[in-house]
Scaffold this motif. Structure first.
Motif, PDB file in Angstrom:
ATOM      1  N   LEU A 197       0.860  -1.187   0.000  1.00 44.58           N
ATOM      2  CA  LEU A 197       0.000   0.000   0.000  1.00 44.58           C
ATOM      3  C   LEU A 197       0.889   1.227   0.000  1.00 44.58           C
ATOM      4  O   LEU A 197       1.812   1.342   0.815  1.00 44.58           O
ATOM      5  CB  LEU A 197      -0.911   0.003   1.240  1.00 44.58           C
ATOM      6  N   GLU A 198       0.619   2.161  -0.893  1.00 45.37           N
ATOM      7  CA  GLU A 198       1.434   3.363  -1.043  1.00 45.37           C
ATOM      8  C   GLU A 198       0.790   4.502  -0.276  1.00 45.37           C
ATOM      9  O   GLU A 198      -0.244   5.033  -0.701  1.00 45.37           O
ATOM     10  CB  GLU A 198       1.574   3.697  -2.535  1.00 45.37           C
ATOM     11  N   PHE A 199       1.405   4.893   0.851  1.00 45.69           N
ATOM     12  CA  PHE A 199       0.881   6.010   1.637  1.00 45.69           C
ATOM     13  C   PHE A 199       1.674   7.294   1.396  1.00 45.69           C
ATOM     14  O   PHE A 199       1.152   8.383   1.557  1.00 45.69           O
ATOM     15  CB  PHE A 199       0.957   5.677   3.144  1.00 45.69           C
ATOM     16  N   ASP A 200       2.982   7.174   1.056  1.00 39.59           N
ATOM     17  CA  ASP A 200       3.820   8.364   0.930  1.00 39.59           C
ATOM     18  C   ASP A 200       3.394   9.244  -0.222  1.00 39.59           C
ATOM     19  O   ASP A 200       3.334  10.455  -0.113  1.00 39.59           O
ATOM     20  CB  ASP A 200       5.285   7.938   0.707  1.00 39.59           C
ATOM     21  N   ARG A 201       3.143   8.602  -1.367  1.00 37.98           N
ATOM     22  CA  ARG A 201       2.831   9.366  -2.561  1.00 37.98           C
ATOM     23  C   ARG A 201       1.633   8.702  -3.263  1.00 37.98           C
ATOM     24  O   ARG A 201       1.783   8.065  -4.304  1.00 37.98           O
ATOM     25  CB  ARG A 201       4.058   9.388  -3.473  1.00 37.98           C
ATOM     26  N   PRO A 202       0.442   8.853  -2.691  1.00 34.50           N
ATOM     27  CA  PRO A 202      -0.718   8.222  -3.325  1.00 34.50           C
ATOM     28  C   PRO A 202      -0.956   8.819  -4.709  1.00 34.50           C
ATOM     29  O   PRO A 202      -0.637   9.996  -4.957  1.00 34.50           O
ATOM     30  CB  PRO A 202      -1.878   8.572  -2.381  1.00 34.50           C
ATOM     31  N   ARG A 203      -1.499   8.042  -5.588  1.00 37.18           N
ATOM     32  CA  ARG A 203      -1.721   8.528  -6.953  1.00 37.18           C
ATOM     33  C   ARG A 203      -2.879   7.734  -7.550  1.00 37.18           C
ATOM     34  O   ARG A 203      -3.251   6.681  -7.030  1.00 37.18           O
ATOM     35  CB  ARG A 203      -0.462   8.384  -7.794  1.00 37.18           C
ATOM     36  N   CYS A 204      -3.420   8.246  -8.643  1.00 35.44           N
ATOM     37  CA  CYS A 204      -4.577   7.615  -9.270  1.00 35.44           C
ATOM     38  C   CYS A 204      -4.488   7.801 -10.776  1.00 35.44           C
ATOM     39  O   CYS A 204      -3.992   8.840 -11.259  1.00 35.44           O
ATOM     40  CB  CYS A 204      -5.876   8.217  -8.733  1.00 35.44           C
ATOM     41  N   THR A 205      -4.951   6.816 -11.515  1.00 30.51           N
ATOM     42  CA  THR A 205      -4.966   6.898 -12.979  1.00 30.51           C
ATOM     43  C   THR A 205      -6.186   7.700 -13.413  1.00 30.51           C
ATOM     44  O   THR A 205      -7.329   7.314 -13.144  1.00 30.51           O
ATOM     45  CB  THR A 205      -5.013   5.490 -13.600  1.00 30.51           C
ATOM     46  N   MET A 206      -5.934   8.826 -14.040  1.00 28.09           N
ATOM     47  CA  MET A 206      -6.993   9.766 -14.397  1.00 28.09           C
ATOM     48  C   MET A 206      -6.900  10.116 -15.875  1.00 28.09           C
ATOM     49  O   MET A 206      -5.999   9.651 -16.583  1.00 28.09           O
ATOM     50  CB  MET A 206      -6.855  11.053 -13.573  1.00 28.09           C
ATOM     51  N   ARG A 207      -7.822  10.946 -16.307  1.00 25.15           N
ATOM     52  CA  ARG A 207      -7.725  11.544 -17.640  1.00 25.15           C
ATOM     53  C   ARG A 207      -8.230  12.968 -17.529  1.00 25.15           C
ATOM     54  O   ARG A 207      -8.909  13.324 -16.561  1.00 25.15           O
ATOM     55  CB  ARG A 207      -8.558  10.762 -18.660  1.00 25.15           C
ATOM     56  N   LEU A 208      -7.902  13.795 -18.508  1.00 25.47           N
ATOM     57  CA  LEU A 208      -8.383  15.176 -18.486  1.00 25.47           C
ATOM     58  C   LEU A 208      -9.906  15.195 -18.481  1.00 25.47           C
ATOM     59  O   LEU A 208     -10.544  14.427 -19.203  1.00 25.47           O
ATOM     60  CB  LEU A 208      -7.869  15.943 -19.703  1.00 25.47           C
ATOM     61  N   ALA A 209     -10.482  16.059 -17.674  1.00 25.23           N
ATOM     62  CA  ALA A 209     -11.937  16.135 -17.574  1.00 25.23           C
ATOM     63  C   ALA A 209     -12.568  16.601 -18.880  1.00 25.23           C
ATOM     64  O   ALA A 209     -13.679  16.205 -19.214  1.00 25.23           O
ATOM     65  CB  ALA A 209     -12.337  17.063 -16.435  1.00 25.23           C
ATOM     66  N   SER A 210     -11.856  17.433 -19.624  1.00 24.79           N
ATOM     67  CA  SER A 210     -12.371  17.843 -20.939  1.00 24.79           C
ATOM     68  C   SER A 210     -11.178  18.109 -21.842  1.00 24.79           C
ATOM     69  O   SER A 210     -10.042  18.231 -21.384  1.00 24.79           O
ATOM     70  CB  SER A 210     -13.254  19.084 -20.836  1.00 24.79           C
ATOM     71  N   GLY A 211     -11.443  18.172 -23.122  1.00 23.45           N
ATOM     72  CA  GLY A 211     -10.359  18.304 -24.087  1.00 23.45           C
ATOM     73  C   GLY A 211      -9.538  19.574 -23.928  1.00 23.45           C
ATOM     74  O   GLY A 211      -8.369  19.617 -24.296  1.00 23.45           O
ATOM     75  N   ASP A 212     -10.137  20.631 -23.359  1.00 23.74           N
ATOM     76  CA  ASP A 212      -9.400  21.894 -23.232  1.00 23.74           C
ATOM     77  C   ASP A 212      -9.012  22.175 -21.782  1.00 23.74           C
ATOM     78  O   ASP A 212      -8.797  23.332 -21.408  1.00 23.74           O
ATOM     79  CB  ASP A 212     -10.235  23.045 -23.791  1.00 23.74           C
TER      80      ASP A 212
END
Lengths: 237, 199
Positions: A197-212
């Motif tokens: 479990l990564e507590f130091d530098r949590p991160r998540c796979t995301m994408r831009l909410a909109s093209g701009d």
């Protein structure tokens, strides 16, 4: 699972921002008894985050922002977005003081790399105690090096298919050296016992909410403080 | 459809957690739900082994539907994500891959820990007709174009008054169900009559 672009930590210069689980609800309105009932139909919600006022003040910052905008490709490519939550993560207590980071670690002959940097190491180490199924909202975790969990901490798991996923602890109960925690959102993928479990530098796979979302407008053709929004991205099953 | 006591208690509460499931019996079967991320809802009346339903953005909404009572059979439209590979492949496939295929809608009830309290309850079955792709162009230079794929689904009663293009002949029956001899002797009855029942 293909490698995704990682949002550079040198661009984590936002003035404000936050992570939230976006929920979708429906309501039939007010009942005859005066109650307002509501139903959630989203299965636990998806992460959205906004980095507000990212301070770009050097040529490197601006070019890095533009390059990342290319790689994010208008929101069709995944981006692993880290979060900096060092003030609230379960820092271990050493000699009565919380430890937030480790000094750079040298080679075994006590020398560093040519640029003076060393090896990095996480401060908090913890792992899953017993396997958990897809969409589980309870986990047992074994701390190796960690302060007390109180609830409200973030951590991440690097799943084999869905990649990095962010979770937030609701409640934490310690018993026999093992924490029983409740989490949201539900697990995006099943986890095996021993998963880190990564507590130091949590991160998540995301994408831009909109093209701009990453449009950049420079002041005096030099500086900018753009904002960017991301929503959670899922790889095909 | 049976609800367990736990499900009934969950529905009685002021706040419920409900999952809406959609299943289209094409080959391969399309399984979607309105929630976030994948889910394996376990064994149910249509999935005899556990199968995974995909979520988030695939199924944009479920239309209201009703059962036929005293009149007009309904036709409903499901809006699907217009950018998913799976949905676009479905939309561009031969129409007979979709037409006439069973389309089922069901719900699942979750507890406060987002765990399903029982199997998916399949509440409505329709039969898919056609897929249409609609694009709403951007209204301004910096606007967004919205693309949606809509699946038109009729119920069993839809088109019941429309004349069928097949008959109770052996040829049509062989086309429908090869090897079935049920209508093999229908030409024999074209020139005579039978009285039935005989008391």
């Amino acid at each position: 699972m293909p490698d995704a672009v990682v949002f550079p930590s040198s661009l984590l210069r936002e003035r404000s921002g936050g992570w939230s689980l976006k929920a979708t609800t429906v309501s039939p309105g007010q009942s005859a008894t005066g109650a307002f009932s509501v139903a959630r139909i989203d299965g636990g919600g998806a992460w959205v985050t906004e980095l507000g006022g990212v301070n770009l003040k050097t040529k490197t910052h601006v070019k890095l922002w533009r390059a990342l905008e290319n790689l994010a490709d208008g929101g069709v490519e995944p981006v692993v977005v880290p979060m900096c939550d060092k003030r609230h993560f379960p820092a271990p207590i050493v000699d009565g003081e919380p430890v937030y980071s480790e000094d750079p670690i040298p080679h075994d002959d006590d020398t560093f790399f040519d640029d003076g940097s060393g090896y990095a190491q996480s401060v908090v180490e913890a792992s899953v105690t017993t396997s958990a199924a897809l969409r589980a909202t309870s986990l047992s975790l074994t701390p190796t090096s960690m302060g007390d969990l109180e609830g409200g901490e973030y951590f991440s798991i690097n799943h084999p298919v869905q990649g990095w996923r962010l979770y937030r602890i609701g409640t934490a109960v310690l018993s026999g050296g093992v924490y029983a925690v409740t989490i949201r959102p539900p697990l995006r993928e099943a986890v095996m016992a021993g998963t880190r479990l990564e507590f130091d530098r949590p991160r998540c796979t995301m994408r831009l909410a909109s093209g701009d979302s990453m449009n950049l407008s420079l002041d005096s053709r030099r500086f900018a403080n753009p904002s960017v929004s991301f929503v959670e991205y899922f790889y095909p099953a | 459809m049976e609800l367990t006591s736990a499900e009934l208690s969950a529905l009685d509460a002021d706040a419920q957690r409900i999952g809406a499931f959609f299943r289209l019996a094409t080959d391969p079967i399309v399984r979607l739900w309105l929630g976030v991320g994948p889910i394996n809802p376990g064994v149910n009346a249509l999935d005899l082994t556990g199968q995974t339903y995909r979520g988030l953005g695939e199924l944009l909404n479920l239309p209201e539907f009703q059962h036929l009572l005293n009149g007009q059979a309904e036709r409903v439209e499901f809006s699907l994500s217009g950018v998913s590979d799976e949905v676009l492949a479905l939309a561009s496939a031969e129409s007979n891959n979709v037409q006439g295929k069973a389309c089922d809608v069901g719900i699942g009830i979750f507890d406060s820990d987002w765990q399903l309290l029982g199997a998916v309850k399949w509440m409505w079955r329709g039969y898919a007709d056609y897929l249409s792709i609609t694009r709403s162009p951007a209204q301004t230079p910096d606007g967004q174009t919205v693309q949606t794929v809509a699946l038109s689904v009729g119920s069993l009663m839809t088109g019941r008054r429309r004349r069928a293009f097949s008959y109770f002949t052996d040829q049509d029956q062989q086309a429908r169900s090869p090897g079935d001899l049920f209508f093999e002797r229908t030409p024999i009855y074209s020139d005579n009559s039978k009285t039935w029942p005989r008391f």
